[in-house]
Design a protein around this motif. Sequence first.
Motif, PDB file in Angstrom:
ATOM      1  N   ILE A  98       5.558  48.766 -33.839  1.00  0.00           N
ATOM      2  CA  ILE A  98       4.708  47.617 -33.858  1.00  0.00           C
ATOM      3  C   ILE A  98       4.307  46.951 -35.286  1.00  0.00           C
ATOM      4  O   ILE A  98       3.794  46.600 -35.871  1.00  0.00           O
ATOM      5  CB  ILE A  98       3.882  47.527 -32.776  1.00  0.00           C
ATOM      6  N   SER A  99       3.208  48.958 -35.674  1.00  0.00           N
ATOM      7  CA  SER A  99       2.789  48.826 -36.851  1.00  0.00           C
ATOM      8  C   SER A  99       3.443  48.257 -37.651  1.00  0.00           C
ATOM      9  O   SER A  99       3.135  47.989 -39.073  1.00  0.00           O
ATOM     10  CB  SER A  99       2.735  50.319 -37.183  1.00  0.00           C
ATOM     11  N   LYS A 100       4.424  48.159 -37.688  1.00  0.00           N
ATOM     12  CA  LYS A 100       5.464  48.035 -39.129  1.00  0.00           C
ATOM     13  C   LYS A 100       6.171  46.698 -38.635  1.00  0.00           C
ATOM     14  O   LYS A 100       6.655  45.811 -40.207  1.00  0.00           O
ATOM     15  CB  LYS A 100       7.360  48.445 -39.149  1.00  0.00           C
ATOM     16  N   LEU A 101       5.494  45.625 -38.472  1.00  0.00           N
ATOM     17  CA  LEU A 101       5.163  44.365 -38.311  1.00  0.00           C
ATOM     18  C   LEU A 101       4.821  43.435 -38.903  1.00  0.00           C
ATOM     19  O   LEU A 101       3.788  44.156 -39.293  1.00  0.00           O
ATOM     20  CB  LEU A 101       5.290  44.277 -36.226  1.00  0.00           C
ATOM     21  N   LYS A 102       5.678  42.651 -39.664  1.00  0.00           N
ATOM     22  CA  LYS A 102       4.360  41.691 -40.741  1.00  0.00           C
ATOM     23  C   LYS A 102       4.222  40.356 -40.347  1.00  0.00           C
ATOM     24  O   LYS A 102       5.055  39.829 -39.661  1.00  0.00           O
ATOM     25  CB  LYS A 102       6.294  41.683 -41.735  1.00  0.00           C
ATOM     26  N   PRO A 103       3.542  39.476 -40.719  1.00  0.00           N
ATOM     27  CA  PRO A 103       2.701  38.634 -40.517  1.00  0.00           C
ATOM     28  C   PRO A 103       4.246  37.972 -40.531  1.00  0.00           C
ATOM     29  O   PRO A 103       4.754  38.063 -42.032  1.00  0.00           O
ATOM     30  CB  PRO A 103       0.998  38.311 -40.829  1.00  0.00           C
ATOM     31  N   ASN A 104       4.504  36.089 -40.244  1.00  0.00           N
ATOM     32  CA  ASN A 104       4.986  35.454 -40.338  1.00  0.00           C
ATOM     33  C   ASN A 104       6.774  35.920 -40.206  1.00  0.00           C
ATOM     34  O   ASN A 104       7.904  35.399 -41.114  1.00  0.00           O
ATOM     35  CB  ASN A 104       5.471  34.806 -41.779  1.00  0.00           C
ATOM     36  N   ALA A 105       6.897  37.121 -39.762  1.00  0.00           N
ATOM     37  CA  ALA A 105       8.700  37.790 -39.500  1.00  0.00           C
ATOM     38  C   ALA A 105       8.586  37.197 -37.992  1.00  0.00           C
ATOM     39  O   ALA A 105       8.269  36.961 -37.395  1.00  0.00           O
ATOM     40  CB  ALA A 105       8.159  39.233 -39.707  1.00  0.00           C
ATOM     41  N   GLU A 106      10.180  36.774 -38.483  1.00  0.00           N
ATOM     42  CA  GLU A 106      10.786  36.291 -37.371  1.00  0.00           C
ATOM     43  C   GLU A 106      11.471  36.941 -36.513  1.00  0.00           C
ATOM     44  O   GLU A 106      12.663  37.754 -36.729  1.00  0.00           O
ATOM     45  CB  GLU A 106      12.166  35.273 -38.470  1.00  0.00           C
ATOM     46  N   MET A 107      10.861  36.640 -35.157  1.00  0.00           N
ATOM     47  CA  MET A 107      11.314  37.956 -34.610  1.00  0.00           C
ATOM     48  C   MET A 107      11.091  37.341 -33.266  1.00  0.00           C
ATOM     49  O   MET A 107       9.773  36.993 -32.130  1.00  0.00           O
ATOM     50  CB  MET A 107      10.105  39.522 -34.289  1.00  0.00           C
ATOM     51  N   GLU A 108      12.678  37.807 -31.979  1.00  0.00           N
ATOM     52  CA  GLU A 108      12.715  36.922 -30.984  1.00  0.00           C
ATOM     53  C   GLU A 108      12.248  38.356 -29.797  1.00  0.00           C
ATOM     54  O   GLU A 108      11.993  39.429 -30.509  1.00  0.00           O
ATOM     55  CB  GLU A 108      14.134  36.494 -30.652  1.00  0.00           C
ATOM     56  N   LEU A 109      11.984  37.554 -28.758  1.00  0.00           N
ATOM     57  CA  LEU A 109      11.619  38.683 -27.248  1.00  0.00           C
ATOM     58  C   LEU A 109      13.329  39.321 -27.665  1.00  0.00           C
ATOM     59  O   LEU A 109      12.740  40.906 -27.190  1.00  0.00           O
ATOM     60  CB  LEU A 109      11.225  37.705 -26.623  1.00  0.00           C
ATOM     61  N   ASP A 110      14.421  39.109 -27.966  1.00  0.00           N
ATOM     62  CA  ASP A 110      15.511  40.383 -27.369  1.00  0.00           C
ATOM     63  C   ASP A 110      15.292  40.991 -28.477  1.00  0.00           C
ATOM     64  O   ASP A 110      16.111  42.269 -28.465  1.00  0.00           O
ATOM     65  CB  ASP A 110      17.168  39.574 -26.952  1.00  0.00           C
ATOM     66  N   THR A 111      15.182  40.612 -29.601  1.00  0.00           N
ATOM     67  CA  THR A 111      15.472  41.947 -30.281  1.00  0.00           C
ATOM     68  C   THR A 111      14.221  42.779 -30.090  1.00  0.00           C
ATOM     69  O   THR A 111      14.087  44.081 -29.969  1.00  0.00           O
ATOM     70  CB  THR A 111      14.624  41.241 -31.651  1.00  0.00           C
ATOM     71  N   VAL A 112      12.927  42.970 -29.631  1.00  0.00           N
ATOM     72  CA  VAL A 112      11.385  43.910 -29.622  1.00  0.00           C
ATOM     73  C   VAL A 112      12.283  44.157 -28.112  1.00  0.00           C
ATOM     74  O   VAL A 112      11.588  45.489 -27.789  1.00  0.00           O
ATOM     75  CB  VAL A 112      10.442  42.748 -29.245  1.00  0.00           C
ATOM     76  N   LEU A 113      13.078  43.809 -27.469  1.00  0.00           N
ATOM     77  CA  LEU A 113      13.737  43.975 -26.144  1.00  0.00           C
ATOM     78  C   LEU A 113      14.132  45.701 -26.226  1.00  0.00           C
ATOM     79  O   LEU A 113      14.115  46.313 -26.039  1.00  0.00           O
ATOM     80  CB  LEU A 113      14.090  43.294 -24.520  1.00  0.00           C
ATOM     81  N   ASP A 114      15.128  45.158 -27.200  1.00  0.00           N
ATOM     82  CA  ASP A 114      16.384  46.078 -27.477  1.00  0.00           C
ATOM     83  C   ASP A 114      15.644  47.299 -28.588  1.00  0.00           C
ATOM     84  O   ASP A 114      16.039  48.045 -28.507  1.00  0.00           O
ATOM     85  CB  ASP A 114      17.207  45.086 -28.787  1.00  0.00           C
ATOM     86  N   ASN A 115      15.099  46.973 -28.979  1.00  0.00           N
ATOM     87  CA  ASN A 115      14.539  48.052 -30.002  1.00  0.00           C
ATOM     88  C   ASN A 115      13.284  48.736 -28.911  1.00  0.00           C
ATOM     89  O   ASN A 115      13.181  50.685 -29.428  1.00  0.00           O
ATOM     90  CB  ASN A 115      13.710  47.754 -31.371  1.00  0.00           C
ATOM     91  N   LEU A 116      12.400  48.456 -28.497  1.00  0.00           N
ATOM     92  CA  LEU A 116      11.415  49.518 -27.814  1.00  0.00           C
ATOM     93  C   LEU A 116      12.075  49.479 -26.037  1.00  0.00           C
ATOM     94  O   LEU A 116      11.370  49.981 -25.460  1.00  0.00           O
ATOM     95  CB  LEU A 116      10.161  48.442 -27.370  1.00  0.00           C
TER      96      LEU A 116
END
Length: 132
Positions: free
Chosen positions: A47-65
């Motif tokens: 989460i700390s590596k996330l950047k503002p305006n970064a295109e990230m989808e829910l599926d990507t987060v679920l795959d990683n976390l």
Amino acid sequence: MIKKVLQYIFLGLAVYAGIVFLVINFYKDDPRAMAWKDREAFNKRFISKLKPNAEMELDTVLDNLGSPDLTYVKSDKEYVYQIVFYRTQLMKPDGITTQDECTGMLFKNGQLILWGAGAIVAYEKALNNVTN
């Protein structure tokens, strides 16, 4: 004789170094297999590596976390708001994950729009707009 022993030691170290290199560079961490302390640290680091305006989808987060610790969804005719919570800090070692032990990530139609403390406030505002 000593030369052969040294060759075997060198070969063993080289094979070991090669395996370590492959594991470090190609093995994907699996949050489901982690101890809870390791998973907290992993979630916090991601989460700390996330950047503002970064295109990230829910599926990507679920795959990683992996699966979130808590999740809430609200929708209307136009939008689907989903807030997922991943535990990032232990407050009380009681075996129950509460919202204050987590970092929220707000998604609008599957796209990450906000995370952290502001995500909860924005989700509550979205709930008020959807219900009104």
